[in-house]
Design a protein around this motif. Structure first.
Motif, short mmCIF file in Angstrom:
data_model
loop_
_atom_site.label_atom_id
_atom_site.label_comp_id
_atom_site.label_asym_id
_atom_site.label_seq_id
_atom_site.Cartn_x
_atom_site.Cartn_y
_atom_site.Cartn_z
N LEU A 204 0.85 -1.19 0.00
CA LEU A 204 0.00 0.00 0.00
C LEU A 204 0.89 1.24 0.00
CD1 LEU A 204 -3.32 0.47 1.87
CD2 LEU A 204 -1.72 2.37 1.75
N ALA A 205 0.53 2.21 -0.84
CA ALA A 205 1.28 3.45 -0.93
C ALA A 205 0.34 4.63 -0.73
CB ALA A 205 1.99 3.56 -2.28
N ILE A 206 0.76 5.58 0.08
CA ILE A 206 -0.02 6.79 0.32
C ILE A 206 0.65 7.95 -0.41
CG2 ILE A 206 -0.88 8.42 2.03
CD1 ILE A 206 -0.79 6.14 4.08
N ILE A 207 -0.07 8.60 -1.30
CA ILE A 207 0.43 9.79 -1.98
C ILE A 207 -0.21 11.00 -1.33
CG2 ILE A 207 0.60 11.02 -4.16
CD1 ILE A 207 0.43 8.38 -5.60
N ASP A 208 0.60 11.77 -0.62
CA ASP A 208 0.08 12.93 0.11
C ASP A 208 0.31 14.19 -0.70
OD1 ASP A 208 -0.95 14.12 2.70
OD2 ASP A 208 0.96 15.19 2.49
N ILE A 209 -0.77 14.88 -1.09
CA ILE A 209 -0.67 16.08 -1.92
C ILE A 209 -0.98 17.34 -1.11
CG2 ILE A 209 -1.18 14.82 -4.03
CD1 ILE A 209 -4.03 15.93 -3.89
N MET A 233 1.86 -3.11 -10.02
CA MET A 233 2.87 -3.76 -9.18
C MET A 233 2.23 -4.59 -8.07
SD MET A 233 5.78 -2.98 -10.48
CE MET A 233 6.83 -3.53 -9.16
N GLY A 234 0.88 -4.67 -8.06
CA GLY A 234 0.20 -5.47 -7.06
C GLY A 234 -0.05 -4.77 -5.76
N ALA A 235 0.07 -3.43 -5.74
CA ALA A 235 -0.16 -2.67 -4.52
C ALA A 235 -1.38 -1.76 -4.72
CB ALA A 235 1.07 -1.85 -4.16
N GLU A 236 -1.86 -1.22 -3.61
CA GLU A 236 -2.98 -0.29 -3.65
C GLU A 236 -2.50 1.10 -3.27
OE1 GLU A 236 -6.04 -0.54 -4.72
OE2 GLU A 236 -5.63 -2.59 -5.35
N ASP A 256 -12.30 11.79 -12.71
CA ASP A 256 -12.86 10.59 -12.08
C ASP A 256 -11.81 9.90 -11.23
OD1 ASP A 256 -14.37 8.46 -11.33
OD2 ASP A 256 -14.33 7.45 -13.29
N LEU A 257 -11.97 10.02 -9.90
CA LEU A 257 -11.10 9.32 -8.97
C LEU A 257 -11.81 8.14 -8.32
CD1 LEU A 257 -9.28 12.30 -7.17
CD2 LEU A 257 -8.49 10.94 -9.11
N GLU A 258 -12.87 7.68 -8.98
CA GLU A 258 -13.64 6.56 -8.43
C GLU A 258 -12.75 5.31 -8.36
OE1 GLU A 258 -17.81 4.12 -9.27
OE2 GLU A 258 -17.20 5.80 -10.55
N GLY A 259 -12.85 4.65 -7.24
CA GLY A 259 -12.04 3.46 -7.03
C GLY A 259 -10.72 3.74 -6.36
N ILE A 260 -10.40 5.02 -6.16
CA ILE A 260 -9.16 5.40 -5.48
C ILE A 260 -9.53 5.98 -4.12
CG2 ILE A 260 -7.08 6.82 -5.57
CD1 ILE A 260 -7.39 6.93 -8.59
N LEU A 272 -6.53 4.57 7.80
CA LEU A 272 -7.22 3.70 6.86
C LEU A 272 -6.31 2.57 6.39
CD1 LEU A 272 -9.61 3.00 5.03
CD2 LEU A 272 -8.72 4.64 3.35
N ALA A 273 -5.06 2.88 6.15
CA ALA A 273 -4.11 1.86 5.71
C ALA A 273 -3.93 0.78 6.77
CB ALA A 273 -2.77 2.51 5.38
N LEU A 274 -3.83 1.20 8.02
CA LEU A 274 -3.67 0.22 9.10
C LEU A 274 -4.93 -0.62 9.27
CD1 LEU A 274 -1.80 2.39 11.78
CD2 LEU A 274 -0.84 0.68 10.24
N GLN A 275 -6.07 0.04 9.10
CA GLN A 275 -7.34 -0.70 9.19
C GLN A 275 -7.42 -1.75 8.10
OE1 GLN A 275 -10.79 1.82 9.00
NE2 GLN A 275 -12.22 0.11 8.87
#
Length: 286
Positions: A204-209, A233-236, A256-260, A272-275
């Protein structure tokens, strides 16, 4: 070899020590009190190398008009070393060319002392001017190229420093984005992040903008490309730092950011990532 070039070579052969001393004096006067003992020694080494290069080329019959020729290679290399050194020290191109042009006065002085014939003097003056001017032009060109290389390298270093990939938790990476996103920077972020995913096995990768001032269609496309690459790459991916004004902009642009998954802050995205990873956070009793 032309007669005027023979005259210049004779001047260097017969009056080399005096020419070097006067050149150093002339160059030292140009920098005034800024010269230190170390800089004077370095200047002397540079002068000796340049004079040796000029003498070697003239002995080989080289023509100053063909300064790009093979016979001038050693001299050009000495001038390039001079330019790169001074560019790295933060000296200006004007200082570098002034140093080279200071070579003229001692040559002219030696010419006046050694060649009484006015016509021969005039021809030698022209030969000296052509040679030293081409030397100065070469130093300026090399200096500019060196400065451009330094600036490009610094920009690349700053780009890499401004897009760190941080391990927040086991299997969780974060990329805090600061400043404007463009194609070059997005490519760097994507490559760095994907490599870290491979190296760490993160899922899992978090992109902070939060630090991105504005989000337009181009920025959104860059983000979507990065998310797509992460998923391949198999990550979210989770996008955090979406402020109210950015959310409105995204809606108005029809992006459209649906699904992200998206969160308002990096803290919320980490929770959320830890959950999603099956972790729960509880506050211990004090």
């Amino acid at each position: 070899m032309t007669p005027q070039n023979q005259t210049v070579l004779a001047l260097l052969s017969q009056h080399e020590e005096q020419i070097i001393a006067e050149w150093l004096q002339e160059a030292g006067a140009a920098v005034g009190g800024r010269a230190t003992d170390a800089s004077r020694r370095a200047m002397q080494t540079e002068v000796l190398e340049i004079v040796a290069g000029v003498r070697t080329a003239l002995e080989a019959g080289a023509d100053p008009q063909a300064f790009n020729g093979a016979d001038w290679t050693a001299l050009r290399q000495s001038l390039e070393t001079l330019s790169r050194s001074r560019a790295a020290q933060g000296r200006s191109a004007a200082d570098t060319s002034t140093f080279v042009l200071a070579f003229k006065r001692p040559l002219f002085t030696a010419l006046q002392r050694s060649v009484p014939d006015a016509q021969a003097q005039l021809a030698a003056v022209w030969a000296i001017s052509v040679l030293v001017d081409k030397m100065a032009q070469w130093t300026v060109s090399t200096y500019q190229q060196t400065r451009e290389d330094i600036i490009q390298r610094q920009q690349q270093d700053l780009l890499e420093l401004s897009t760190p990939v941080i391990k927040l938790w086991e299997g969780v990476l974060a990329v805090p984005m600061i400043g404007t996103l463009d194609s070059s920077r997005t490519q760097t972020v994507m490559e760095t992040l994907l490599q870290r995913i491979v190296d760490t096995g993160a899922t899992l990768a978090i992109i902070d903008i939060t630090g991105v001032p504005t989000v337009d269609t181009l920025v959104a496309q860059h983000l979507l490309k990065t998310v797509s690459a992460i998923r391949l790459m198999g990550a979210e991916c989770i996008i955090s730092g979406i402020r109210p004004q950015i959310a409105q902009t995204i809606v108005h642009l029809g992006i459209d950011l649906e699904g992200i998954a998206s969160k308002a802050s990096l803290a919320d995205a980490l929770a959320l990532a830890l959950q999603q990873r099956g972790y729960s956070i509880t506050k211990s009793a004090v």
